[in-house]
Scaffold this motif. Structure first.
Motif, short mmCIF file in Angstrom:
data_model
loop_
_atom_site.label_atom_id
_atom_site.label_comp_id
_atom_site.label_asym_id
_atom_site.label_seq_id
_atom_site.Cartn_x
_atom_site.Cartn_y
_atom_site.Cartn_z
N VAL A 83 0.84 -1.20 0.00
CA VAL A 83 0.00 0.00 0.00
C VAL A 83 0.88 1.25 0.00
O VAL A 83 0.65 2.19 -0.78
CB VAL A 83 -0.96 0.00 1.21
CG1 VAL A 83 -1.65 1.35 1.37
CG2 VAL A 83 -1.99 -1.11 1.06
N HIS A 84 1.90 1.28 0.84
CA HIS A 84 2.81 2.44 0.89
C HIS A 84 3.50 2.64 -0.46
O HIS A 84 3.61 3.76 -0.96
CB HIS A 84 3.86 2.27 1.99
CG HIS A 84 3.34 2.55 3.36
ND1 HIS A 84 3.20 3.82 3.87
CD2 HIS A 84 2.89 1.71 4.32
CE1 HIS A 84 2.70 3.76 5.08
NE2 HIS A 84 2.50 2.48 5.39
N ASP A 85 3.95 1.54 -1.08
CA ASP A 85 4.59 1.64 -2.39
C ASP A 85 3.63 2.20 -3.44
O ASP A 85 4.00 3.05 -4.25
CB ASP A 85 5.13 0.27 -2.84
CG ASP A 85 6.31 -0.20 -2.01
OD1 ASP A 85 6.89 0.62 -1.26
OD2 ASP A 85 6.65 -1.40 -2.12
N ALA A 86 2.40 1.70 -3.42
CA ALA A 86 1.40 2.18 -4.40
C ALA A 86 1.11 3.66 -4.20
O ALA A 86 1.02 4.42 -5.17
CB ALA A 86 0.12 1.35 -4.28
N GLY A 109 0.05 7.92 -5.95
CA GLY A 109 -0.83 8.84 -5.23
C GLY A 109 -2.03 8.11 -4.68
O GLY A 109 -2.09 6.89 -4.70
N VAL A 110 -3.01 8.87 -4.18
CA VAL A 110 -4.21 8.27 -3.62
C VAL A 110 -5.43 8.72 -4.42
O VAL A 110 -5.47 9.82 -4.94
CB VAL A 110 -4.41 8.64 -2.13
CG1 VAL A 110 -3.30 8.06 -1.29
CG2 VAL A 110 -4.46 10.13 -1.95
N GLY A 111 -6.39 7.84 -4.55
CA GLY A 111 -7.63 8.17 -5.24
C GLY A 111 -7.53 7.96 -6.74
O GLY A 111 -6.49 8.19 -7.35
#
Length: 182
Positions: free
Chosen positions: A130-133, A138-140
């Motif tokens: 999750v941190h890598d993604a 970014g988020v969203g």
């Protein structure tokens, strides 16, 4: 006096979703409104009727009492115990399934009714992924798939899930509610 634009009305009636694109011919796509006259042979037709069908009414004290109606409906739901109040809960990633409830003061609780019944949300490999993604993408998503497109990460996940379940394809939904709604 207003004017009817034949270019816009033609584009709307032909539909922007047509299988063939609108004409690229500069003479056809050029807007005749700029610098055009409104004479007898002009493609621009004058609009002479500006009436609308919207009736404006003054506020009437005898109008339907929405506030009291909805207050009564809410009270009925509270009385029959069907009024939903969501608990305020924060899970603790380091001590699964421990959590803390904040609805009516602070209280330590155990959450067994989660979709995370295996505790994978706190697994080091999952949190690292999750941190890598987030670091890389970014988020969203910026919108739904049909608006902003598919994420390659989601397509890879769907492919992996299909393979895992020995199926031709798979589709990831944001929740069980969304999956059942479609």
């Amino acid at each position: 006096m207003g004017y009817h634009c034949p270019v816009v009305s033609q584009g709307v009636t032909q539909s922007l979703a047509a299988t063939t694109p609108l004409s690229k011919d500069p003479q056809q796509s050029k807007c005749p409104v700029v610098g055009a006259s409104t004479g007898k042979n002009s493609p621009i037709k004058p609009i002479t009727d500006f009436s609308d069908d919207i009736e404006v009414k003054e506020f009437n004290k005898s109008a339907f009492g929405y506030e009291s109606f909805f207050e009564n409906q809410i009270q009925k739901k509270k009385m029959d115990h069907s009024y939903r109040i969501f608990k305020k809960v924060n899970r603790d990633a380091k001590t699964f399934p421990a959590a803390r409830e904040f609805s009516w003061g602070k209280k330590d609780i155990t959450v067994w009714c989660s979709n995370d019944y295996l505790g994978m949300s706190a697994h080091p490999a999952v949190t690292k992924a999750v941190h890598d993604a987030v670091d890389n993408h970014g988020v969203g998503a910026g919108g739904t798939r049909n608006i902003s497109g598919n994420s390659l990460l989601h397509e890879e996940l769907e492919s992996e899930l299909a393979s895992l379940h020995k199926k031709e394809g798979a589709l990831v939904f944001t929740s069980c509610y969304v999956a059942n709604d479609t």
